[in-house]
Write an enzyme that holds these catalytic residues in place. Sequence first.
Site, short mmCIF file in Angstrom:
data_model
loop_
_atom_site.label_atom_id
_atom_site.label_comp_id
_atom_site.label_asym_id
_atom_site.label_seq_id
_atom_site.Cartn_x
_atom_site.Cartn_y
_atom_site.Cartn_z
N GLU A 291 30.69 53.77 47.04
CA GLU A 291 31.95 53.80 46.15
C GLU A 291 32.24 54.25 45.57
OE1 GLU A 291 30.33 50.71 43.95
OE2 GLU A 291 29.62 50.18 46.79
N TRP A 294 35.16 53.48 48.28
CA TRP A 294 36.00 51.88 48.05
C TRP A 294 37.14 52.74 47.43
CZ3 TRP A 294 35.47 47.37 49.92
CH2 TRP A 294 34.05 46.85 49.92
N TRP A 322 45.24 25.33 43.74
CA TRP A 322 43.95 26.16 42.23
C TRP A 322 43.87 24.85 41.83
CZ3 TRP A 322 40.23 29.48 44.12
CH2 TRP A 322 41.09 30.28 45.49
N ASN A 360 29.22 46.73 37.51
CA ASN A 360 30.44 46.00 38.68
C ASN A 360 29.25 44.78 39.00
OD1 ASN A 360 31.77 46.24 40.25
ND2 ASN A 360 30.91 46.98 42.33
N TRP A 378 42.41 33.02 41.47
CA TRP A 378 41.78 34.39 41.15
C TRP A 378 42.63 34.89 40.15
CZ3 TRP A 378 44.71 38.63 43.50
CH2 TRP A 378 45.82 37.51 43.89
N TRP A 401 39.15 41.74 43.09
CA TRP A 401 39.04 40.05 42.88
C TRP A 401 39.94 39.12 44.25
CZ3 TRP A 401 38.31 36.70 39.49
CH2 TRP A 401 38.88 37.01 38.09
#
Length: 496
Positions: A291, A294, A322, A360, A378, A401
């Site tokens: 993590e 990341w 969208w 998360n 998004w 996202w």
Amino acid sequence: MTPFYPVGLIWFRRDLRLADNAALYHAAQHCKTLYCVFVFDDSILTALPHADRRIEFICQSVTELDEAIRHAADRPQAGLITRRGLPQEIIPALASQLGAGAVFCNDDDEPAALARDAQVARSLKAEGRVLLRSKDHRIFARDEVLTQSLSPFSVFTPYKNAWLKKVTPFYLSSYPSERDLPAKLADRPEADRQRMPTAVELGFAPDTLQGLRLPTGESGARQLLADFLPRLPQYKAARDFPALKGPSYLSVHLRFGTVSIRELARLAHEAAHHSDGSDAGREGAATWLSELIWRDFYFQILAHHPHVIERSFKPAYDVIEWDTGAEADALFTAWCEGRTGYPLVDAAMRQINTSGYMHNRLRMVVASFLVKDLGIDWRRGEAYFAEKLNDFDLAANNGGWQWAASTGCDAQPWFRIFNPITQSEKFDADGKFIARYVPEVAQLPAKLRHAPWLAKPLDLLKAGIALGSSYPYPIVDHAVAREKTLARYGILKKDS
């Protein structure tokens, strides 16, 4: 080689601590006398909502930093200089006032920060001064982990493998930044010896952290770390379940630098490779380390591909259309307010609205729901999180996202669509998290809380639920929405 300066200025930004602070260490090595400053940046403050919790967190952390500096110097006249305004104007002027030959700070690769720092550097250079930046809030900077062809990685797992191959104790070792500090700290100008400003004095709502159990400052980070380390062996098993105390809750401290990423990565790396540890302990530590990696991955994505701030990481995905208009706006508002009719989604949105925190796993669930169930861009969700999250970080928020929207650095195909019901049944099986944030359905049997519209009328009556009144019907049918999403992304089939 960095020359020696009679006077230096340390500019604190996203590094509100004395321990293991790279810029602070380098400043102490290359200056005889040091001043410390923090600027409340108006270009940031003026865009924030009145009740932004982050301002209270920053104010309390800055106050603790000021106390730590005065304690280190053992003089009340020492401490942190605070100013409000534009750093591009304040930092060069303050360096000139204090006679500082160099301004030391820790770097920041966000585009706005790079532009700010470039302007500060130019102004300093015009007066014969210099801005010296250090790497501090990540383990590896933008060009330190590259592919064999010396290009940046675009998929996480290969990046992680290269990161783990490159990391050594050198990269994880602490800077003894407090060692030489006491003898270097200068007394602040008399006009700057006032107490630290409060959030109210900065124009923000008071007491926004009350009841949130969010400890602030370097001491708060140490408190959370001490609480987490005994739970580290269970991290892999517990981290996906929002009703459990699984995460470290250190993300906001990493964001504002009240804890060192080097310390956390070192603890995780050592525990993951400790031969005397249990299998669960090593797995928990390895998962936590992943993590943390990341974070580095998303930082280097933003550094190399700043276009992700406005557009898809994968340009082909910019052709997706969208949903817009009044109906989409109404759906977006229902999502924001936790009124979608899907209890896990609503619980997660109410959690972020009331606390500034979201688990998360739930960030992935609600992001997938907004994009792939409601068909909404998004970027609208990203902006909402940016406003609400205490731990908002541009690189991680954007990366998360785009991952959920399948427009970013994701090795999984675009037709991965989270089912909000099965996610609820899997990760909140007893409905405890739902019951906490969606009390309207708390009286239902646990197995019925995931999809109350499927409950029998008698069960709803016993629970005091009137669907469409006390709790909404689902604003969208997941199965229907899934087919619409497959069609929406279908234009990309030839490129997938």
